[in-house]
Scaffold this motif. Sequence first.
Motif, PDB file in Angstrom:
ATOM      1  N   THR A  10       0.814   6.777  -8.677  1.00 32.22           N
ATOM      2  CA  THR A  10       0.181   5.674  -9.400  1.00 32.22           C
ATOM      3  C   THR A  10      -1.334   5.681  -9.237  1.00 32.22           C
ATOM      4  OG1 THR A  10       2.170   4.345  -9.248  1.00 32.22           O
ATOM      5  CG2 THR A  10       0.142   3.133  -9.504  1.00 32.22           C
ATOM      6  N   ASP A  15       3.050   7.556 -13.674  1.00 32.38           N
ATOM      7  CA  ASP A  15       4.209   6.733 -13.350  1.00 32.38           C
ATOM      8  C   ASP A  15       5.409   7.211 -14.133  1.00 32.38           C
ATOM      9  OD1 ASP A  15       5.531   4.777 -11.983  1.00 32.38           O
ATOM     10  OD2 ASP A  15       4.122   3.211 -12.520  1.00 32.38           O
ATOM     11  N   ASP A  51       4.877  12.009  -9.914  1.00 35.26           N
ATOM     12  CA  ASP A  51       5.332  10.741  -9.381  1.00 35.26           C
ATOM     13  C   ASP A  51       6.020  11.099  -8.070  1.00 35.26           C
ATOM     14  OD1 ASP A  51       6.400   7.737 -10.403  1.00 35.26           O
ATOM     15  OD2 ASP A  51       7.654   8.748  -8.923  1.00 35.26           O
ATOM     16  N   SER A  52       5.827  10.329  -7.013  1.00 35.68           N
ATOM     17  CA  SER A  52       6.293  10.798  -5.700  1.00 35.68           C
ATOM     18  C   SER A  52       7.814  10.865  -5.594  1.00 35.68           C
ATOM     19  CB  SER A  52       5.689   9.966  -4.572  1.00 35.68           C
ATOM     20  OG  SER A  52       6.278   8.706  -4.493  1.00 35.68           O
ATOM     21  N   GLY A  80       1.797   9.210  -4.270  1.00 34.82           N
ATOM     22  CA  GLY A  80       2.560   8.048  -4.721  1.00 34.82           C
ATOM     23  C   GLY A  80       3.166   7.318  -3.531  1.00 34.82           C
ATOM     24  N   THR A  81       3.395   6.011  -3.721  1.00 35.67           N
ATOM     25  CA  THR A  81       3.822   5.204  -2.564  1.00 35.67           C
ATOM     26  C   THR A  81       5.318   5.319  -2.243  1.00 35.67           C
ATOM     27  OG1 THR A  81       4.148   3.282  -3.988  1.00 35.67           O
ATOM     28  CG2 THR A  81       1.994   3.507  -2.914  1.00 35.67           C
ATOM     29  N   PHE A  82       6.145   5.664  -3.245  1.00 36.77           N
ATOM     30  CA  PHE A  82       7.594   5.624  -3.007  1.00 36.77           C
ATOM     31  C   PHE A  82       8.034   6.539  -1.866  1.00 36.77           C
ATOM     32  CE2 PHE A  82       8.265   3.442  -7.092  1.00 36.77           C
ATOM     33  CZ  PHE A  82       9.129   2.458  -6.627  1.00 36.77           C
ATOM     34  N   SER A 105      -1.824   3.873  -4.327  1.00 43.77           N
ATOM     35  CA  SER A 105      -2.108   2.515  -4.813  1.00 43.77           C
ATOM     36  C   SER A 105      -0.828   1.941  -5.404  1.00 43.77           C
ATOM     37  CB  SER A 105      -3.240   2.525  -5.846  1.00 43.77           C
ATOM     38  OG  SER A 105      -2.768   3.005  -7.084  1.00 43.77           O
TER      39      SER A 105
HETATM   40  N1  LIG Z   1       2.873   3.083  -6.441  1.00 44.76           N
HETATM   41  C1  LIG Z   1       3.267   4.328  -6.640  1.00 44.76           C
HETATM   42  O1  LIG Z   1       2.583   5.270  -6.371  1.00 44.76           O
HETATM   43  C2  LIG Z   1       4.628   4.507  -7.189  1.00 44.76           C
HETATM   44  C3  LIG Z   1       4.650   5.788  -7.929  1.00 44.76           C
HETATM   45  N2  LIG Z   1       5.393   5.800  -9.095  1.00 44.76           N
HETATM   46  C4  LIG Z   1       4.945   6.945  -7.008  1.00 44.76           C
HETATM   47  O2  LIG Z   1       4.528   8.037  -7.326  1.00 44.76           O
HETATM   48  O3  LIG Z   1       5.563   6.790  -5.967  1.00 44.76           O
END
Ligand SMILES: NC(=O)C[C@H](N)C(=O)O
Length: 162
Positions: A10, A15, A51-52, A80-82, A105
């Motif tokens: 993200t 996404d 995307d993670s 990515g946060t996931f 983020s």
């Molecule tokens: N906030 C994020 O980064 C979620 C994203 N879709 C990811 O790559 O995990």
Amino acid sequence: MIHILTTGGTIEGLDYVDGKGITQSNVTIQSFLESANIDFDYTIKSVFKKDSRAITDEDRAQLVCKINESAATKILITHGTFTMEDTAKYIGKLNLNKTIVLVGSFILGSSAETDAPFNLGYALSSLQLLKPDVYIAMNGQIFNWNNVSKNLETNKFERNDQ
Ligand SMILES: NC(=O)C[C@H](N)C(=O)O
């Protein structure tokens, strides 16, 4: 010298929508740093753009190769946060003797309300001060790789022992 490795997510404006990855984005980590007028030596390299949720252990091994190849002892990884905690654990277990900080983020880097510039600034500042190990810098906090989880309900990272 700081070496920045980018992997998508993200923070780079990527996404998943309706199960499909969006790979087009006009956001770059470089542009965030340029607008902040960063004035220390750094290099930046895109390792992959995913995307993670789509990141595999092969991708993580590729990331580790780039870390090992780098002469820098301070590495920032945008991610990515996931699955950020999975990548932090994967790298943390290897005891690479470098300071490595992962950051991402929650709000698309391409959105005006994005948390990307704040998170990047916080992570880059922490990277310069932390001793060698692997950390996640999110929600204005530093988490060690072996004591962090993303809480999907609150959309925040937290310590496992909290
Ligand atoms: N906030 C994020 O980064 C979620 C994203 N879709 C990811 O790559 O995990």
